[in-house]
Scaffold this motif. Sequence first.
Motif, PDB file in Angstrom:
ATOM      1  N   GLY A   1      19.228   1.731   2.985  1.00 47.79           N
ATOM      2  CA  GLY A   1      19.607   3.129   3.107  1.00 47.79           C
ATOM      3  C   GLY A   1      18.964   4.066   2.107  1.00 47.79           C
ATOM      4  O   GLY A   1      19.154   5.272   2.178  1.00 47.79           O
ATOM      5  N   LYS A   2      18.205   3.547   1.159  1.00 55.18           N
ATOM      6  CA  LYS A   2      17.576   4.359   0.114  1.00 55.18           C
ATOM      7  C   LYS A   2      16.072   4.479   0.357  1.00 55.18           C
ATOM      8  O   LYS A   2      15.420   3.540   0.786  1.00 55.18           O
ATOM      9  N   LEU A   3      15.544   5.639   0.038  1.00 54.38           N
ATOM     10  CA  LEU A   3      14.100   5.867   0.134  1.00 54.38           C
ATOM     11  C   LEU A   3      13.405   5.106  -0.989  1.00 54.38           C
ATOM     12  O   LEU A   3      13.732   5.296  -2.169  1.00 54.38           O
TER      13      LEU A   3
ATOM     14  N   ASN B   1      19.131  13.171  -0.234  1.00 50.23           N
ATOM     15  CA  ASN B   1      20.360  13.700  -0.808  1.00 50.23           C
ATOM     16  C   ASN B   1      20.494  13.199  -2.250  1.00 50.23           C
ATOM     17  O   ASN B   1      19.582  12.564  -2.782  1.00 50.23           O
ATOM     18  N   ASP B   2      21.642  13.444  -2.863  1.00 52.26           N
ATOM     19  CA  ASP B   2      21.836  13.064  -4.266  1.00 52.26           C
ATOM     20  C   ASP B   2      21.836  11.556  -4.488  1.00 52.26           C
ATOM     21  O   ASP B   2      21.612  11.088  -5.602  1.00 52.26           O
ATOM     22  N   GLU B   3      22.084  10.776  -3.433  1.00 50.85           N
ATOM     23  CA  GLU B   3      22.071   9.310  -3.539  1.00 50.85           C
ATOM     24  C   GLU B   3      20.711   8.720  -3.170  1.00 50.85           C
ATOM     25  O   GLU B   3      20.599   7.512  -2.968  1.00 50.85           O
ATOM     26  N   ASN B   4      19.704   9.561  -3.044  1.00 56.47           N
ATOM     27  CA  ASN B   4      18.340   9.175  -2.668  1.00 56.47           C
ATOM     28  C   ASN B   4      18.271   8.572  -1.263  1.00 56.47           C
ATOM     29  O   ASN B   4      17.413   7.753  -0.966  1.00 56.47           O
ATOM     30  N   GLU B   5      19.171   8.995  -0.396  1.00 55.56           N
ATOM     31  CA  GLU B   5      19.139   8.584   1.006  1.00 55.56           C
ATOM     32  C   GLU B   5      18.300   9.591   1.781  1.00 55.56           C
ATOM     33  O   GLU B   5      18.423  10.804   1.575  1.00 55.56           O
TER      34      GLU B   5
ATOM     35  N   TYR C   1       0.789  -1.236   0.000  1.00 56.23           N
ATOM     36  CA  TYR C   1       0.000   0.000   0.000  1.00 56.23           C
ATOM     37  C   TYR C   1       0.819   1.283   0.000  1.00 56.23           C
ATOM     38  O   TYR C   1       0.257   2.361  -0.134  1.00 56.23           O
ATOM     39  N   MET C   2       2.131   1.179   0.149  1.00 53.55           N
ATOM     40  CA  MET C   2       2.943   2.398   0.202  1.00 53.55           C
ATOM     41  C   MET C   2       2.954   3.093  -1.158  1.00 53.55           C
ATOM     42  O   MET C   2       2.772   2.467  -2.197  1.00 53.55           O
ATOM     43  N   THR C   3       3.142   4.387  -1.124  1.00 56.06           N
ATOM     44  CA  THR C   3       3.258   5.187  -2.332  1.00 56.06           C
ATOM     45  C   THR C   3       4.719   5.157  -2.765  1.00 56.06           C
ATOM     46  O   THR C   3       5.613   5.368  -1.943  1.00 56.06           O
ATOM     47  N   THR C   4       4.949   4.900  -4.041  1.00 58.94           N
ATOM     48  CA  THR C   4       6.327   4.847  -4.527  1.00 58.94           C
ATOM     49  C   THR C   4       6.675   6.032  -5.422  1.00 58.94           C
ATOM     50  O   THR C   4       7.844   6.323  -5.625  1.00 58.94           O
ATOM     51  N   LYS C   5       5.669   6.700  -5.948  1.00 63.64           N
ATOM     52  CA  LYS C   5       5.914   7.893  -6.762  1.00 63.64           C
ATOM     53  C   LYS C   5       5.786   9.101  -5.849  1.00 63.64           C
ATOM     54  O   LYS C   5       4.687   9.609  -5.624  1.00 63.64           O
ATOM     55  N   LEU C   6       6.909   9.538  -5.319  1.00 64.44           N
ATOM     56  CA  LEU C   6       6.903  10.565  -4.285  1.00 64.44           C
ATOM     57  C   LEU C   6       7.372  11.918  -4.804  1.00 64.44           C
ATOM     58  O   LEU C   6       8.216  11.984  -5.706  1.00 64.44           O
ATOM     59  N   ILE C   7       6.851  12.955  -4.197  1.00 64.97           N
ATOM     60  CA  ILE C   7       7.385  14.300  -4.365  1.00 64.97           C
ATOM     61  C   ILE C   7       8.464  14.407  -3.285  1.00 64.97           C
ATOM     62  O   ILE C   7       8.156  14.315  -2.092  1.00 64.97           O
TER      63      ILE C   7
END
Length: 155
Positions: free
Chosen positions: A131-133, A59-63, A26-32
Amino acid sequence: MGIKSFQGKRDESQGKNDEQILVSDYMTTKLITFKAEDSLDHVINLLIKHKISGGPVVNDENELIGIISETDCIKHISESKYYNMPTDTNNTVGKYMVTDVDTIDKDMNIFDAAFKFISSHRRRFPVVANGKLIGQLSQKDVLKAAIKVKGNTWK
């Protein structure tokens, strides 16, 4: 001979639901998402445009490095615009975001996540893997899961 029981033979699987409903379902994966160097005016415009109340900061590494919300933006407004003060040149997300962020595991049962919402008074939880969103779970996502379960199994 009298009837001893009105109950028929019980199905062994009756009342058991081995299939768990997970956060990842159910989580949203297309995030702002936002960056720490984004201006708060940019954030406010996106919150209004997309009708959301906040979002993760990466950050730039999507952390995941923080969360910015409407409340954080209102703090900025109350500190400068309310008193007719010049806008702070450092009105960036990095200055106003919350950095102590609770996350949630993608493999957590959705109803355990519901309890976490109740006990923490949060409106959203970022979902992080390695470690990644990877997504975000909101209270509305939990409600969607509850409606689906009610439609399938509750009578």
